[in-house]
Scaffold this motif. Sequence first.
Motif, PDB file in Angstrom:
ATOM      1  N   PHE A  23       0.832  -1.204   0.000  1.00  0.00           N
ATOM      2  CA  PHE A  23       0.000   0.000   0.000  1.00  0.00           C
ATOM      3  C   PHE A  23       0.870   1.260   0.000  1.00  0.00           C
ATOM      4  O   PHE A  23       0.593   2.226  -0.731  1.00  0.00           O
ATOM      5  CB  PHE A  23      -0.917  -0.019   1.223  1.00  0.00           C
ATOM      6  CG  PHE A  23      -1.770   1.193   1.374  1.00  0.00           C
ATOM      7  CD1 PHE A  23      -2.895   1.370   0.591  1.00  0.00           C
ATOM      8  CD2 PHE A  23      -1.450   2.165   2.297  1.00  0.00           C
ATOM      9  CE1 PHE A  23      -3.688   2.498   0.718  1.00  0.00           C
ATOM     10  CE2 PHE A  23      -2.238   3.299   2.442  1.00  0.00           C
ATOM     11  CZ  PHE A  23      -3.355   3.457   1.650  1.00  0.00           C
ATOM     12  N   CYS A  24       1.927   1.245   0.793  1.00  0.00           N
ATOM     13  CA  CYS A  24       2.837   2.402   0.842  1.00  0.00           C
ATOM     14  C   CYS A  24       3.542   2.604  -0.497  1.00  0.00           C
ATOM     15  O   CYS A  24       3.679   3.736  -0.977  1.00  0.00           O
ATOM     16  CB  CYS A  24       3.853   2.220   1.960  1.00  0.00           C
ATOM     17  SG  CYS A  24       3.151   2.329   3.611  1.00  0.00           S
ATOM     18  N   ALA A  26       2.453   1.626  -3.465  1.00  0.00           N
ATOM     19  CA  ALA A  26       1.451   2.108  -4.421  1.00  0.00           C
ATOM     20  C   ALA A  26       1.164   3.588  -4.196  1.00  0.00           C
ATOM     21  O   ALA A  26       1.003   4.350  -5.163  1.00  0.00           O
ATOM     22  CB  ALA A  26       0.171   1.291  -4.303  1.00  0.00           C
ATOM     23  N   GLY A  27       1.099   4.016  -2.945  1.00  0.00           N
ATOM     24  CA  GLY A  27       0.842   5.424  -2.650  1.00  0.00           C
ATOM     25  C   GLY A  27       1.944   6.336  -3.136  1.00  0.00           C
ATOM     26  O   GLY A  27       1.679   7.409  -3.705  1.00  0.00           O
ATOM     27  N   VAL A  28       3.183   5.922  -2.939  1.00  0.00           N
ATOM     28  CA  VAL A  28       4.316   6.740  -3.393  1.00  0.00           C
ATOM     29  C   VAL A  28       4.295   6.884  -4.913  1.00  0.00           C
ATOM     30  O   VAL A  28       4.455   7.981  -5.444  1.00  0.00           O
ATOM     31  CB  VAL A  28       5.654   6.120  -2.913  1.00  0.00           C
ATOM     32  CG1 VAL A  28       6.841   6.752  -3.632  1.00  0.00           C
ATOM     33  CG2 VAL A  28       5.800   6.266  -1.412  1.00  0.00           C
ATOM     34  N   MET A  30       1.766   6.521  -6.875  1.00  0.00           N
ATOM     35  CA  MET A  30       0.577   7.240  -7.330  1.00  0.00           C
ATOM     36  C   MET A  30       0.843   8.752  -7.277  1.00  0.00           C
ATOM     37  O   MET A  30       0.506   9.484  -8.216  1.00  0.00           O
ATOM     38  CB  MET A  30      -0.632   6.897  -6.452  1.00  0.00           C
ATOM     39  CG  MET A  30      -1.912   7.552  -6.928  1.00  0.00           C
ATOM     40  SD  MET A  30      -3.377   7.012  -6.044  1.00  0.00           S
ATOM     41  CE  MET A  30      -3.001   7.492  -4.383  1.00  0.00           C
ATOM     42  N   VAL A  31       1.464   9.197  -6.200  1.00  0.00           N
ATOM     43  CA  VAL A  31       1.800  10.618  -6.076  1.00  0.00           C
ATOM     44  C   VAL A  31       2.842  11.013  -7.122  1.00  0.00           C
ATOM     45  O   VAL A  31       2.811  12.122  -7.663  1.00  0.00           O
ATOM     46  CB  VAL A  31       2.300  10.930  -4.642  1.00  0.00           C
ATOM     47  CG1 VAL A  31       2.857  12.330  -4.544  1.00  0.00           C
ATOM     48  CG2 VAL A  31       1.182  10.724  -3.642  1.00  0.00           C
ATOM     49  N   PHE A  38       2.697   1.995  -9.323  1.00  0.00           N
ATOM     50  CA  PHE A  38       1.443   1.874  -8.570  1.00  0.00           C
ATOM     51  C   PHE A  38       0.906   0.456  -8.661  1.00  0.00           C
ATOM     52  O   PHE A  38       0.543  -0.150  -7.655  1.00  0.00           O
ATOM     53  CB  PHE A  38       0.403   2.866  -9.108  1.00  0.00           C
ATOM     54  CG  PHE A  38      -0.981   2.607  -8.586  1.00  0.00           C
ATOM     55  CD1 PHE A  38      -1.335   3.011  -7.312  1.00  0.00           C
ATOM     56  CD2 PHE A  38      -1.924   1.956  -9.367  1.00  0.00           C
ATOM     57  CE1 PHE A  38      -2.607   2.764  -6.828  1.00  0.00           C
ATOM     58  CE2 PHE A  38      -3.197   1.701  -8.895  1.00  0.00           C
ATOM     59  CZ  PHE A  38      -3.541   2.106  -7.615  1.00  0.00           C
ATOM     60  N   GLY A  41       2.858  -2.002  -6.674  1.00  0.00           N
ATOM     61  CA  GLY A  41       2.475  -1.930  -5.262  1.00  0.00           C
ATOM     62  C   GLY A  41       1.165  -2.649  -4.990  1.00  0.00           C
ATOM     63  O   GLY A  41       1.014  -3.345  -3.974  1.00  0.00           O
TER      64      GLY A  41
END
Length: 83
Positions: A23-24, A26-28, A30-31, A38, A41
């Motif tokens: 999740f972390c 994918a979040g990085v 995505m930003v 993404f 992740g």
Amino acid sequence: MAGSSHGHTPAAWTGVIIAFIGFCIAGVFMVAAQPVGFWAGMAIVLLGGAVGGIMRMMGLGQPRHTHPVHQVTGDNEPVGAKG
């Protein structure tokens, strides 16, 4: 669920930790607007669920207990059907 040990097993901890890392990641990405990172992740998130499930099947998860309400009484008739 006071007194319950729900989720306090090696299978649960391992699966959740792997999913959290995914999740972390994918979040990085995505930003950072990097779709490939993404989705990598997200694949790790799914891997966490699979690893937790496999560990549970290996006996490292919480054993299944039959709830008293769901136990079969041996009768094949619904409750109150006897007349």
